[in-house]
Enzyme design. Structure first.
Site, mmCIF file in Angstrom:
data_model
loop_
_atom_site.group_PDB
_atom_site.id
_atom_site.type_symbol
_atom_site.label_atom_id
_atom_site.label_comp_id
_atom_site.label_asym_id
_atom_site.label_seq_id
_atom_site.Cartn_x
_atom_site.Cartn_y
_atom_site.Cartn_z
ATOM 1 N N TYR A 53 0.840 -7.356 -8.841
ATOM 2 C CA TYR A 53 -0.329 -6.631 -8.321
ATOM 3 C C TYR A 53 -1.457 -6.744 -9.342
ATOM 4 O O TYR A 53 -2.052 -5.754 -9.726
ATOM 5 C CB TYR A 53 0.079 -5.162 -8.104
ATOM 6 C CG TYR A 53 -0.826 -4.337 -7.217
ATOM 7 C CD1 TYR A 53 -1.183 -4.751 -5.951
ATOM 8 C CD2 TYR A 53 -1.283 -3.092 -7.657
ATOM 9 C CE1 TYR A 53 -1.984 -3.967 -5.130
ATOM 10 C CE2 TYR A 53 -2.088 -2.299 -6.849
ATOM 11 C CZ TYR A 53 -2.430 -2.743 -5.585
ATOM 12 O OH TYR A 53 -3.220 -1.957 -4.774
ATOM 13 N N HIS A 63 -8.831 -5.913 -6.002
ATOM 14 C CA HIS A 63 -8.060 -5.483 -4.831
ATOM 15 C C HIS A 63 -7.445 -4.110 -5.079
ATOM 16 O O HIS A 63 -7.541 -3.210 -4.229
ATOM 17 C CB HIS A 63 -6.956 -6.501 -4.537
ATOM 18 C CG HIS A 63 -5.993 -6.070 -3.475
ATOM 19 N ND1 HIS A 63 -6.318 -6.057 -2.142
ATOM 20 C CD2 HIS A 63 -4.712 -5.624 -3.555
ATOM 21 C CE1 HIS A 63 -5.277 -5.633 -1.431
ATOM 22 N NE2 HIS A 63 -4.286 -5.355 -2.265
ATOM 23 N N GLU A 109 -2.709 -11.446 2.785
ATOM 24 C CA GLU A 109 -3.004 -11.169 1.380
ATOM 25 C C GLU A 109 -3.118 -12.488 0.634
ATOM 26 O O GLU A 109 -2.165 -13.283 0.611
ATOM 27 C CB GLU A 109 -1.933 -10.275 0.749
ATOM 28 C CG GLU A 109 -1.936 -8.865 1.316
ATOM 29 C CD GLU A 109 -1.132 -7.885 0.480
ATOM 30 O OE1 GLU A 109 -0.435 -8.320 -0.451
ATOM 31 O OE2 GLU A 109 -1.219 -6.672 0.768
ATOM 32 N N GLU A 153 -2.963 -14.769 -2.327
ATOM 33 C CA GLU A 153 -2.281 -14.734 -3.615
ATOM 34 C C GLU A 153 -2.060 -16.135 -4.179
ATOM 35 O O GLU A 153 -2.015 -17.122 -3.447
ATOM 36 C CB GLU A 153 -0.917 -14.033 -3.491
ATOM 37 C CG GLU A 153 -1.005 -12.618 -2.943
ATOM 38 C CD GLU A 153 0.263 -11.817 -3.191
ATOM 39 O OE1 GLU A 153 1.037 -12.170 -4.119
ATOM 40 O OE2 GLU A 153 0.480 -10.834 -2.456
ATOM 41 N N TYR A 167 6.075 3.619 2.429
ATOM 42 C CA TYR A 167 5.975 3.218 1.019
ATOM 43 C C TYR A 167 6.205 4.351 0.030
ATOM 44 O O TYR A 167 6.456 4.097 -1.158
ATOM 45 C CB TYR A 167 4.630 2.546 0.745
ATOM 46 C CG TYR A 167 3.480 3.477 0.436
ATOM 47 C CD1 TYR A 167 3.061 3.663 -0.877
ATOM 48 C CD2 TYR A 167 2.802 4.140 1.448
ATOM 49 C CE1 TYR A 167 1.989 4.495 -1.172
ATOM 50 C CE2 TYR A 167 1.742 4.978 1.172
ATOM 51 C CZ TYR A 167 1.341 5.149 -0.143
ATOM 52 O OH TYR A 167 0.283 5.982 -0.430
ATOM 53 N N THR A 186 -2.805 -9.664 -4.425
ATOM 54 C CA THR A 186 -4.036 -10.075 -3.746
ATOM 55 C C THR A 186 -5.182 -10.254 -4.729
ATOM 56 O O THR A 186 -5.506 -9.350 -5.488
ATOM 57 C CB THR A 186 -4.421 -9.048 -2.673
ATOM 58 O OG1 THR A 186 -3.296 -8.817 -1.835
ATOM 59 C CG2 THR A 186 -5.579 -9.538 -1.831
#
Length: 432
Positions: free
Chosen positions: A134, A139, A204, A206, A249, A365
């Site tokens: 992350y 982002h 996303e 990446e 989550y 991202t």
């Protein structure tokens, strides 16, 4: 830097992605043939297995080509930098316009060089473990603002590279489609969840990082040695079911909202090909904490970042029907990574965790600071508050069935050869 070598493979000269400077590796097949290793050269693929059988390599390059010609690149990744360099240099010599046996090589025709358009691409490696980081700070900040306007970044973000373990079994290669996932969703105004297809499907943007030589369990990789454990790079679309994620989550993070599909570009761009695009890691803003010693290396800070342009495009069924090209949604850059790849490797292994050849990292991202560089629709539409207008007359807040999302990445620097990753493309199908 020397000028780009000229090749007798015409399509390789000035190719926007796959010139002789790049030479990325991948796994391909044609018809009913077994998948095998090859190297992208212009619009063609060099069949490494045939090249080995034809005796086109010698010494260390021959052994490296044998490893890279297998059904996966795991063994080649494990062999490390020396094997990559030997094969790279040998292929560059083989394909140069001034090669003394040029005419003999050309006579081998499609046995040696296969048209990419005639081939199916496969995942480059058998992935044992997939870890999604992350490290895209813009982002993280923009997503945080949507949910925590007064405190967008949690306290740990600038102290360590945050990550979670993803699902390797649902990694797919560019060009594949997947079904819209189903799951539990807590709809607005409801107290209990319902079950059904995702309504807020997102992409996303990446960078994918392939692990080369691994480390033994209990033996962390020092940050100064981390580069030796990187086999190459690709593009990664880590599709996200935002509504499923919002319900599941807490407290442990994403599960079904991420495990249904992730899409990779098929070509592995090597660290050697990207060497001209290495730059200093952007300085941290004043007041940000200094990384702990195991995460800090002067050389890594001086040249551990990559400067690559990242592009997101969308193609809807209506756009296709109207003959419209894909619409660019974002243009970002790998410089938007708050942590370097070496820092990811060092942190991942500092507790004794073992990495294996063919393991995959996702960067997280990689959005930029403004609307034109958002790496997800959640950011671009401000959580669906600002619908995206498309040239077909349609709007989008999240992805609909039949939509194609396309990622591209290229390096552009004055005086340097251009380099690209090829496409990372995936299509959304209707739920069962």
């Amino acid at each position: 830097m020397s000028a780009e070598p000229h090749s007798w493979v015409v399509s390789a000269n000035d190719h926007p992605d796959f010139s002789l400077h790049n030479l990325p590796l991948g796994i391909f097949s044609r018809g009913e043939e077994r998948p095998r290793g090859g190297i992208a050269v212009g619009d063609l693929i060099l069949d490494l297995g045939f090249a080995v059988e034809a005796g086109l390599f010698q010494g260390q390059a021959q052994r490296a080509a044998e490893l890279a010609s297998q059904e996966t690149l795991n063994a080649f990744f494990a062999a490390g930098k020396a094997a990559r360099v030997a094969l790279r240099q040998a292929v560059q010599r083989l394909l140069r316009a001034d090669h003394p046996q040029r005419e003999d090589l050309q006579a081998l025709g499609e046995h040696l060089l296969v048209s990419q358009s005639d081939c199916r691409m496969h995942l480059p490696a058998r992935v044992g473990d997939y870890t999604d980081f992350y490290v895209g700070i813009h982002h993280a900040t923009q997503i945080g603002k949507l949910f925590r306007p007064d405190n967008p970044l949690l306290p740990n973000y600038k102290h360590l590279p945050i990550a979670y373990h993803g699902r390797a079994s649902t990694l797919g290669v560019s060009g594949e489609a997947f079904r819209r996932p189903k799951g539990q969703i807590l709809l607005p105004g409801q107290d209990v969840p319902s079950f059904g297809p995702c309504r807020r499907l997102d992409y996303e943007l990446e960078l994918g990082i392939w692990i080369g030589p691994g480390n033994a369990q209990g033996e962390p990789v020092a940050i100064g040695a981390a580069a030796a454990h990187i086999a190459g790079f690709c593009l990664l679309n880590d599709w996200s079911a935002r509504d499923i994620q919002a319900w599941e989550y807490q407290p442990l993070g994403p599960f079904l909202s991420k495990s249904f599909a992730s899409t990779l570009s098929p070509w592995v761009v090597t660290p050697e090909a990207l060497e001209p695009y290495r730059v200093a890691q952007p300085p941290r803003p004043a007041g940000d904490p200094q990384p702990l010693p195991y995460l800090f290396d002067e050389q890594d800070q001086a040249s551990g970042a990559l400067e690559l342009e990242l592009e997101v495009l969308l193609l809807t069924p209506a756009m296709t029907d109207q003959g419209l090209p894909p619409q660019r949604l974002a243009l970002s850059n790998t410089l938007n990574m708050y942590w370097t790849v070496a820092q990811m490797v060092a942190h991942h292994t500092v507790n004794g965790c073992a990495l294996n050849p063919g393991d995959l990292f996702g960067s997280g991202t990689l959005s930029g600071p403004d609307a034109d560089s958002c790496g997800s629709l959640l950011e671009l539409t401000q959580g669906s508050k600002q619908p995206l207008q498309l040239p077909s007359g349609e709007t989008r807040t999240f992805l609909e069935d039949g939509d194609d999302v396309i990622f591209r990445a290229r390096g552009h620097r004055p005086g340097l050869p251009g380099i690209g990753f090829g496409e990372c493309r995936g299509r959304v199908l209707a739920a069962d």
